[in-house]
Design an enzyme around this catalytic site. Structure first.
Site, mmCIF file in Angstrom:
data_model
loop_
_atom_site.group_PDB
_atom_site.id
_atom_site.type_symbol
_atom_site.label_atom_id
_atom_site.label_comp_id
_atom_site.label_asym_id
_atom_site.label_seq_id
_atom_site.Cartn_x
_atom_site.Cartn_y
_atom_site.Cartn_z
ATOM 1 N N ASP A 18 0.953 -1.234 0.114
ATOM 2 C CA ASP A 18 -0.167 0.497 -0.236
ATOM 3 C C ASP A 18 0.657 1.326 0.256
ATOM 4 O OD1 ASP A 18 -2.395 1.427 0.286
ATOM 5 O OD2 ASP A 18 -1.810 2.053 2.219
ATOM 6 N N SER A 19 0.208 1.978 -0.424
ATOM 7 C CA SER A 19 1.221 3.709 -0.595
ATOM 8 C C SER A 19 1.529 3.823 1.292
ATOM 9 C CB SER A 19 0.335 4.621 -0.760
ATOM 10 O OG SER A 19 -1.367 4.981 -0.446
ATOM 11 N N CYS A 81 -3.601 -1.080 -2.701
ATOM 12 C CA CYS A 81 -4.001 1.058 -2.628
ATOM 13 C C CYS A 81 -4.876 0.296 -4.200
ATOM 14 C CB CYS A 81 -2.766 1.560 -3.051
ATOM 15 S SG CYS A 81 -2.588 2.547 -3.089
ATOM 16 N N GLU A 161 -6.444 9.607 8.643
ATOM 17 C CA GLU A 161 -4.929 9.578 8.968
ATOM 18 C C GLU A 161 -4.759 10.333 10.580
ATOM 19 O OE1 GLU A 161 -1.942 9.203 7.517
ATOM 20 O OE2 GLU A 161 -2.954 7.935 6.081
ATOM 21 N N CYS A 191 -10.851 3.066 -1.227
ATOM 22 C CA CYS A 191 -10.327 3.684 -1.435
ATOM 23 C C CYS A 191 -10.166 2.917 0.295
ATOM 24 C CB CYS A 191 -10.627 5.645 -0.793
ATOM 25 S SG CYS A 191 -8.670 6.181 0.010
ATOM 26 N N HIS A 193 -9.211 4.104 3.108
ATOM 27 C CA HIS A 193 -8.801 4.359 3.962
ATOM 28 C C HIS A 193 -10.697 4.084 4.406
ATOM 29 C CE1 HIS A 193 -4.840 6.121 3.523
ATOM 30 N NE2 HIS A 193 -5.185 6.977 4.598
HETATM 31 N N1 DGL Z 1 -4.005 3.881 -0.920
HETATM 32 C C1 DGL Z 1 -4.774 5.074 -1.049
HETATM 33 C C2 DGL Z 1 -6.043 4.212 -2.210
HETATM 34 O O1 DGL Z 1 -6.121 3.091 -1.240
HETATM 35 C C3 DGL Z 1 -5.207 5.958 -0.447
HETATM 36 C C4 DGL Z 1 -4.346 6.834 -0.085
HETATM 37 C C5 DGL Z 1 -2.980 7.410 -0.703
HETATM 38 O O2 DGL Z 1 -3.668 8.243 -1.922
HETATM 39 O O3 DGL Z 1 -2.226 7.288 -1.405
HETATM 40 O O4 DGL Z 1 -5.967 4.965 -3.030
#
Ligand code: DGL
Length: 258
Positions: A18-19, A81, A161, A191, A193
């Site tokens: 993930d990012s 992600c 966050e 997403c 989050h």
């Molecule tokens: N993990 C990213 C997503 O699911 C969200 C956070 C980011 O923008 O890196 O797209």
């Protein structure tokens, strides 16, 4: 490459990329369904967020993460992600010697499996990168749905966050993005989050819509691709990050009780 069809409840090591921290929501589902006995998580915390970045940058970062996973003898990789799933899957698959699964196709399949009527209102929420790719919208349209809205409520990522899972900041931000929408029948939480604020998102609308969560969707998808649920009573999770791994481990304790 180990073909997924040969895998039953044999020992399986999965990489989750993930990012940053958000992909822990996907880990939570993988743990709950006990699909694997070892999870290697890598969050690119030094370069998060990916959502506002362009496709070439996201793909380059994803390929760098792939090199990291090549050190671990993983059986498969999941890109938790959505932004990576939207843009980097072909390149990742071309460069990996294990299967690579994204979360977008599973999210679309999860919607299909709910058997909603084609005129149902479907709302897709994701980052700018995910929504800009059009992947959810085109996949959902192929299922026959005609009433699809896709939205990038970017402010929700930093709000999550900050740990603001409810309260006035979150509520006014939801209002900012949702006030002009027709109430949806289903929402794709596209997403990492958004599952953390799923209650607030669902309850914003008068009749709580069906919510589709990437973690649950990929868990459901993998079960139909040779990874049975409840196959591994003991699960080992190792967390790595490109910056401040201890910070990421603290978030894991808070978000998924790890
Ligand atoms: N993990 C990213 C997503 O699911 C969200 C956070 C980011 O923008 O890196 O797209």
């Amino acid at each position: 490459m180990k073909p997924s069809s040969s895998i039953s409840n044999a020992s399986t090591k999965v990489g989750v990329f993930d990012s940053g921290a958000g992909g822990l929501t996907v880990v939570k589902s993988l743990v709950a369904h006990r699909l694997f006995d070892e999870i290697i998580y890598y969050g690119d915390t030094a370069r998060v967020p990916y959502g506002p970045k362009d496709p070439a940058t996201i793909t380059r970062y994803a390929l760098e993460a792939l090199e990291f996973f090549k050190n671990f003898d993983i059986d498969l990789l999941i890109t938790a992600c959505n932004s990576v799933s939207a843009h980097a899957l072909p390149e990742l698959r071309a460069n990996a010697n294990f299967p690579v699964y994204g979360v977008i196709e599973p999210g679309i399949m999860a919607l299909k499996n709910r058997h909603l009527s084609p005129e149902s209102r479907i709302l897709v929420l994701g980052t700018r990168a995910t929504i800009g790719s059009g992947r959810y919208k085109s996949g959902i349209a192929k299922l026959g749905f005609t009433n699809i809205e896709a939205l990038a409520p970017s402010l929700l990522v930093p709000i999550v966050e900050e740990g603001l899972f409810d309260g006035p900041v979150l509520q006014s931000t939801l209002h900012h993005y949702f006030k002009d929408l027709q109430p949806p029948d289903a929402i794709i939480l596209g997403c990492t989050h958004f599952p953390l604020i799923a209650d607030a998102i669902g309850n914003y609308f008068p009749n709580t819509p069906l919510l589709i969560h990437s973690g649950e969707a990929i868990a459901e998808y993998l079960q139909s691709h040779g990874y049975p649920a409840q196959a591994h009573p003991e699960i080992r999770l190792e967390i790595f990050a490109s910056e401040n791994p201890d910070g990421l481990k603290k978030i894991a304790q808070k978000w998924i009780n790890y």
